[in-house]
Design an enzyme around this catalytic site. Structure first.
Site: not given
Length: 337
Positions: A127, A152
């Site tokens: 990501s 995350y």
């Protein structure tokens, strides 16, 4: 080839599965179809896959070690595309254990399945959030990413480190893909563009964080899928030019690569909302909010490495992409009412 796509009921996973099926691959799609967001949307994505020849669906969680081990041993995949994850920066503040269970424990199970069953190439989703506190832009794979600002992001950085260790120890060819704000038809309802659209249509206020002073490298889903498929075809090899005294994070002496997949064109949030309003033919009611924990002000992908290695750069403009999303949203949600 026989390909395992995890997260097949998800946004990117459903598109990648269809693209692989269209080119003639056999695809095993895996998903636990959790209720992080509307499961009906996930099942509707699957409907477009389950009628195609060569597709089989398995409902299973990555953290279910026995299920994953049995699946790998039975199917003997050529390629694994791991797109399953607990997504969302803000949700990681509320339910951190879900991120460790799926993104860390689950990813370990995938790595073990690959190395024990001679998978030829593991491609996995990272990501843009791994760039965290970095302010040098555009974000380059060659830069250090050691300061994540959300759990995350930390799990995604952990995935890159775990993958590298397996590549180094067992010679497993692995490629990590850092996705930048993926959007488009069949997208995730927890994403800002999706919730903005819903609220504008319903005449409700939209929450605009950091008072709108944010930029995102929005990347249309078709461009993401093209990048993924091209990378799937390029099995990484050891970088013979890699030097341990000046280590490049983007490659290794092991068969390991990291790529950004982004649009290389950050869009200011205010402009994004203007385009959305134009496509919806309706003004928004704006509720300006302070910066949220875990967010970053700007994302901006350096895509030179992807261009050099696989010859691809995103090309869909934000106007065209938002237009396609709005048309789909009206057909799927408004037209069904």
């Amino acid at each position: 080839m026989k390909v395992l796509v995890t997260g097949a009921a998800g946004f990117i996973g459903s598109y990648v599965s269809k693209r692989l099926l269209d080119r003639g691959d056999e695809v095993i799609g895996l998903d636990n179809v959790n209720d992080y967001y509307d499961v009906n949307l996930k099942f509707d994505r699957l409907k477009h896959l389950e009628g195609q020849a060569g597709f089989n669906f398995i409902r299973c969680s990555l953290e279910d070690r026995g299920c994953i081990a049995d699946l790998f041993e039975k199917e003997k995949f050529d390629i694994v595309v791991n797109l399953a994850a607990q997504a969302g920066v803000r949700y990681s503040l509320q339910n951190p254990h879900a991120y460790i269970d799926t993104n860390i424990v689950g990813f370990l199970n995938v790595l073990e399945g690959c190395r024990n069953n001679y998978v030829k190439h593991l491609v996995f989703a990272s990501s843009s959030s791994v760039y965290g506190a970095n302010t040098k832009i555009p974000f380059s794979e060659h830069d250090s990413v050691d300061h994540p600002v959300s759990l995350y992001a930390a799990t995604k950085k952990s995935n890159e480190l775990m993958a590298h260790s397996y590549s180094h120890l067992y010679g497993l060819p692995v490629t990590g893909l850092r996705f930048f704000t993926v959007y488009g038809p069949w997208g995730r309802p927890d994403m800002a563009y999706f919730s903005f659209t819903k609220s504008i249509i319903e005449g409700k206020p939209i929450d605009i964080f950091n008072h709108g002073l944010m930029r995102r490298d929005f990347t249309y889903i078709d461009d993401i899928v093209e990048g993924v498929v091209r990378v799937v075809n390029r099995i990484p090899e050891s970088n013979q030019m890699w030097k341990s005294e000046t280590p490049d994070p983007a490659s290794s002496s092991a068969p390991y690569q990291i790529y950004n997949i982004g649009n290389n064109t950050p869009v200011e949030l205010g402009l994004f909302i203007e385009i959305l309003e134009k496509k919806l033919e309706k003004k928004s009611i704006k509720n300006f909010m302070p910066m949220q924990q875990g967010d970053v002000v700007t994302t901006f992908a350096d895509v030179d490495k992807l261009m050099v290695d696989v010859g691809f750069k995103s090309f869909t403009s934000i106007e065209e992409g938002i237009g396609r999303f709005v048309d789909w949203y009206k057909d799927y949600y408004v037209g069904a009412c």
